[in-house]
Design a protein around this motif. Structure first.
Motif, PDB file in Angstrom:
ATOM      1  N   THR A 155       0.833  -1.216   0.000  1.00  0.00           N
ATOM      2  CA  THR A 155       0.000   0.000   0.000  1.00  0.00           C
ATOM      3  C   THR A 155       0.859   1.255   0.000  1.00  0.00           C
ATOM      4  O   THR A 155       0.620   2.201  -0.766  1.00  0.00           O
ATOM      5  N   LEU A 156       1.873   1.277   0.860  1.00  0.00           N
ATOM      6  CA  LEU A 156       2.750   2.457   0.947  1.00  0.00           C
ATOM      7  C   LEU A 156       3.579   2.639  -0.319  1.00  0.00           C
ATOM      8  O   LEU A 156       3.770   3.775  -0.780  1.00  0.00           O
ATOM      9  N   VAL A 157       4.068   1.533  -0.897  1.00  0.00           N
ATOM     10  CA  VAL A 157       4.889   1.640  -2.106  1.00  0.00           C
ATOM     11  C   VAL A 157       4.063   2.127  -3.288  1.00  0.00           C
ATOM     12  O   VAL A 157       4.541   2.926  -4.109  1.00  0.00           O
ATOM     13  N   LEU A 158       2.838   1.658  -3.400  1.00  0.00           N
ATOM     14  CA  LEU A 158       1.988   2.106  -4.510  1.00  0.00           C
ATOM     15  C   LEU A 158       1.722   3.601  -4.436  1.00  0.00           C
ATOM     16  O   LEU A 158       1.598   4.272  -5.463  1.00  0.00           O
ATOM     17  N   ASN A 159       1.644   4.138  -3.215  1.00  0.00           N
ATOM     18  CA  ASN A 159       1.419   5.577  -3.058  1.00  0.00           C
ATOM     19  C   ASN A 159       2.681   6.396  -3.319  1.00  0.00           C
ATOM     20  O   ASN A 159       2.629   7.438  -3.962  1.00  0.00           O
ATOM     21  N   ARG A 160       3.846   5.887  -2.847  1.00  0.00           N
ATOM     22  CA  ARG A 160       5.113   6.625  -3.020  1.00  0.00           C
ATOM     23  C   ARG A 160       6.236   5.639  -3.319  1.00  0.00           C
ATOM     24  O   ARG A 160       6.970   5.214  -2.400  1.00  0.00           O
ATOM     25  N   PRO A 161       6.393   5.252  -4.578  1.00  0.00           N
ATOM     26  CA  PRO A 161       7.418   4.252  -4.939  1.00  0.00           C
ATOM     27  C   PRO A 161       8.841   4.667  -4.588  1.00  0.00           C
ATOM     28  O   PRO A 161       9.675   3.809  -4.294  1.00  0.00           O
ATOM     29  N   SER A 162       9.141   5.967  -4.587  1.00  0.00           N
ATOM     30  CA  SER A 162      10.504   6.419  -4.312  1.00  0.00           C
ATOM     31  C   SER A 162      10.892   6.260  -2.834  1.00  0.00           C
ATOM     32  O   SER A 162      12.069   6.384  -2.491  1.00  0.00           O
ATOM     33  N   TYR A 163       9.910   5.999  -1.982  1.00  0.00           N
ATOM     34  CA  TYR A 163      10.185   5.805  -0.551  1.00  0.00           C
ATOM     35  C   TYR A 163       9.943   4.350  -0.151  1.00  0.00           C
ATOM     36  O   TYR A 163       9.416   4.064   0.927  1.00  0.00           O
ATOM     37  N   ALA A 164      10.382   3.436  -1.012  1.00  0.00           N
ATOM     38  CA  ALA A 164      10.123   2.014  -0.785  1.00  0.00           C
ATOM     39  C   ALA A 164      10.819   1.495   0.470  1.00  0.00           C
ATOM     40  O   ALA A 164      10.271   0.667   1.198  1.00  0.00           O
ATOM     41  N   ILE A 165      12.048   1.982   0.736  1.00  0.00           N
ATOM     42  CA  ILE A 165      12.775   1.499   1.924  1.00  0.00           C
ATOM     43  C   ILE A 165      12.093   1.992   3.197  1.00  0.00           C
ATOM     44  O   ILE A 165      12.001   1.252   4.194  1.00  0.00           O
ATOM     45  N   ASN A 166      11.580   3.230   3.172  1.00  0.00           N
ATOM     46  CA  ASN A 166      10.796   3.715   4.309  1.00  0.00           C
ATOM     47  C   ASN A 166       9.534   2.877   4.498  1.00  0.00           C
ATOM     48  O   ASN A 166       9.147   2.565   5.628  1.00  0.00           O
ATOM     49  N   ALA A 167       8.901   2.515   3.373  1.00  0.00           N
ATOM     50  CA  ALA A 167       7.704   1.671   3.442  1.00  0.00           C
ATOM     51  C   ALA A 167       8.039   0.321   4.067  1.00  0.00           C
ATOM     52  O   ALA A 167       7.280  -0.210   4.886  1.00  0.00           O
ATOM     53  N   PHE A 168       9.184  -0.228   3.678  1.00  0.00           N
ATOM     54  CA  PHE A 168       9.644  -1.493   4.243  1.00  0.00           C
ATOM     55  C   PHE A 168       9.847  -1.372   5.755  1.00  0.00           C
ATOM     56  O   PHE A 168       9.442  -2.245   6.531  1.00  0.00           O
TER      57      PHE A 168
END
Length: 547
Positions: free
Chosen positions: A168-181
């Motif tokens: 869900t977080l990656v789909l909203n902001r792909p450039s912040y994938a590590i933060n989403a992780f």
């Protein structure tokens, strides 16, 4: 502790197998999503660097204490045990401080665009480990009192929750994938803790009401449950007679610390070499991780069940401490024939993987990860080399299963030391070959390791059957017609890759399907006696069930 331990152990093993398959499928799909959405560097940072940090903290702070506290749980002074298991929290905090410093300041740095996210990721992983360790007293009690289904349900919610939050977080902001992780790791750890404590916060009052009737299976036979409220799971709350902690269990823990340290190095050896060695970029690390996961699917779903079943069969058929000449010759002959046929089957599967893997590795990777995954030739090269490792893995699995099933105690003890030598040698060779050849060096080192173990197993089996009329290792030599057909199919599939694949991937796959059916038909023709025997046994089993 009056629940059926054996039944619960079997259930636990069965549910764990199902859960592992479920978890692997989730990881498989999630990795494909990450590659297509955010790229290979991010996948390398998350799957290799950050998950290795989590694995190291959790394993070293949890495994020794949990193993010791599970020992002879019937006679536990639970106040002492709860105090002991809570030592995992400060231990994980101490490990977290040390390892996070190393991960951020000592290991090879990430690119500047990822560094801030990576740094927060390290902190988040350490914090999530502390939260998870704060739940270990509840986890220990659930396992000791055989709450098998509870464990599976909570771990399923844990994996699904982490995955859904991350996606869900990656789909909203792909450039912040590590933060989403990082956020997904933290929130799922909190969810894990809430579910465990929440269950027992509900269960203990219900046990007081319904436990006396013995009619509800969830509460039956739990009169000896020592916890009277949820606060008893915290350190220093339960009434305690004697020492603060069990000294015998503490001494046992120190023994398990040594074993856990060695086991962690051997289990995660490749990742440690990747992390310490500055030769591989994060993109290369992610490529190796993807290829290793793809290549090991055959090992997990085909070779491992064969290995486990054959190990069980040989343990029931051959006695460890008696020479073959002194055993029942009918059983010895049958075991020899079974080993022969198993060697033939796994060798044939491995050779098919090698032949078709050389022409269809690129296609498989394209279907899995899209164009981003096959932008360079490295992933394809890795998977092609990994196909050779699969052959060795298949042969090693079956031959080692026979060796472990028939070795006596002295031979097993000697082999344990030999395995440590093999593993340490593997790490050294991995480091050298990786510096020379890049990611391919890992696969070649793995091949060397497997080849050494196979040679040891072949020597043992040869010595075992020396002086008898049996030679089960003949099964490792493939039939000539099968080899010829494989050779022709290999050439044809290479032609298809060069001429059909650029025009139509579907046509290339269809052509490969025809070649595979031809290979399968040839193998079936040359092994028709084996297939007929299997068919007869199947018919007999069906007729017995119908009767």
């Amino acid at each position: 502790m009056s629940r059926n331990i054996l039944k619960s152990s079997v259930q636990n093993a069965s549910f764990s197998i199902v859960f592992q398959i479920f978890f692997r499928c989730i990881s498989f799909v999630l990795n494909a999503f990450i590659i297509r959405t955010v790229g290979q560097d991010v996948l390398g940072i998350m799957n290799v660097r950050l998950l290795l940090l989590e694995s190291t903290i959790l394993f070293l702070s949890k495994e020794p204490l949990l193993k010791a506290c599970l020992t002879n749980a019937k006679s536990h002074n639970w106040a002492q045990v709860v105090n002991l298991i809570w030592l995992s929290v400060p231990l994980s905090a101490l490990l977290g401080v040390i390892l996070v410093y190393i991960w951020i300041n000592v290991l090879s740095p990430t690119e500047d665009i990822y560094f801030t996210q990576y740094k927060y990721g390290c902190y988040a992983i350490a914090l999530s480990c502390i939260i998870e360790q704060a739940t270990q007293s509840v986890v220990l009690v659930a396992q000791s009192f055989c709450f098998v289904k509870l464990k599976i349900v909570i771990e399923t919610f844990y994996v699904l929750g982490r995955t859904l939050i991350f996606v869900t977080l990656v789909l909203n902001r792909p450039s912040y994938a590590i933060n989403a992780f990082s956020i997904a790791q933290l929130l799922s750890a909190v969810l894990f803790s809430i579910l465990y404590y929440g269950f027992f916060a509900w269960y203990i009052p219900e046990l007081k009401k319904k436990g006396k009737t013995g009619q509800d299976p969830l509460f039956a036979d739990m009169a000896d449950f020592p916890f009277r409220n949820i606060y008893d799971f915290l350190p220093g709350v339960m009434k305690n007679q004697g020492d603060i902690i069990d000294k015998k269990l503490l001494i046992l823990t120190t023994t398990f610390v040594k074993q856990s340290f060695i086991k962690q190095i051997l289990t995660e050896g490749e990742r440690y070499v990747m992390t310490i060695s500055p030769v591989l970029t994060f993109s290369q690390q992610s490529m190796y991780d993807i290829v290793n996961n793809l290549g090991s699917l055959a090992a997990r779903f085909i070779f491992r069940p064969i290995e486990e079943s054959s190990y069980f069969y040989f343990t029931q058929t051959i006695h460890r401490d008696e020479p073959l000449k002194q055993q029942d010759q009918k059983s010895v002959s049958e075991a020899s024939e079974v080993l022969n046929q198993l060697c033939k089957v796994v060798t044939s599967i491995g050779l098919v993987v090698v032949v078709f893997g050389q022409s269809y590795s690129n296609t498989l990777l394209y279907l899995y990860g899209g164009k981003k995954l096959v932008e360079t030739t490295l992933p394809t090269t890795l998977l092609q080399f990994h196909c050779f490792a699969i052959v060795l893995l298949a042969i090693n699995g079956v031959t080692e299963a026979y060796v472990f099933a028939t070795m006596n105690n002295k031979q097993l003890e000697r082999y344990n030391y030999l395995m440590v030598i093999f593993s340490i040698t593997f790490l050294l060779i991995s480091y050298l070959l990786t510096n020379m050849l890049g990611p391919v060096g890992f696969i070649l080192a793995n091949c060397v390791n497997m080849a050494a173990r196979i040679l040891h197993s072949l020597h043992f089996i040869h010595q075992k059957y020396l002086g008898t009329n049996h030679n089960p290792l003949n099964g490792l030599i493939p039939a000539p017609k099968f080899v010829i057909v494989l050779f022709l199919c290999g050439i044809s599939s290479k032609y298809s890759e060069a001429h059909f694949a650029p025009k139509s991937t579907l046509l290339h796959i269809a052509f490969g399907g025809v070649l595979f059916l031809l290979t399968l038909a040839t193998w079936a023709f040359e092994n028709r006696a084996l297939l007929m025997l299997g068919y007869e046994k199947y018919k007999r089993r069906v007729s017995l069930k119908s009767d």
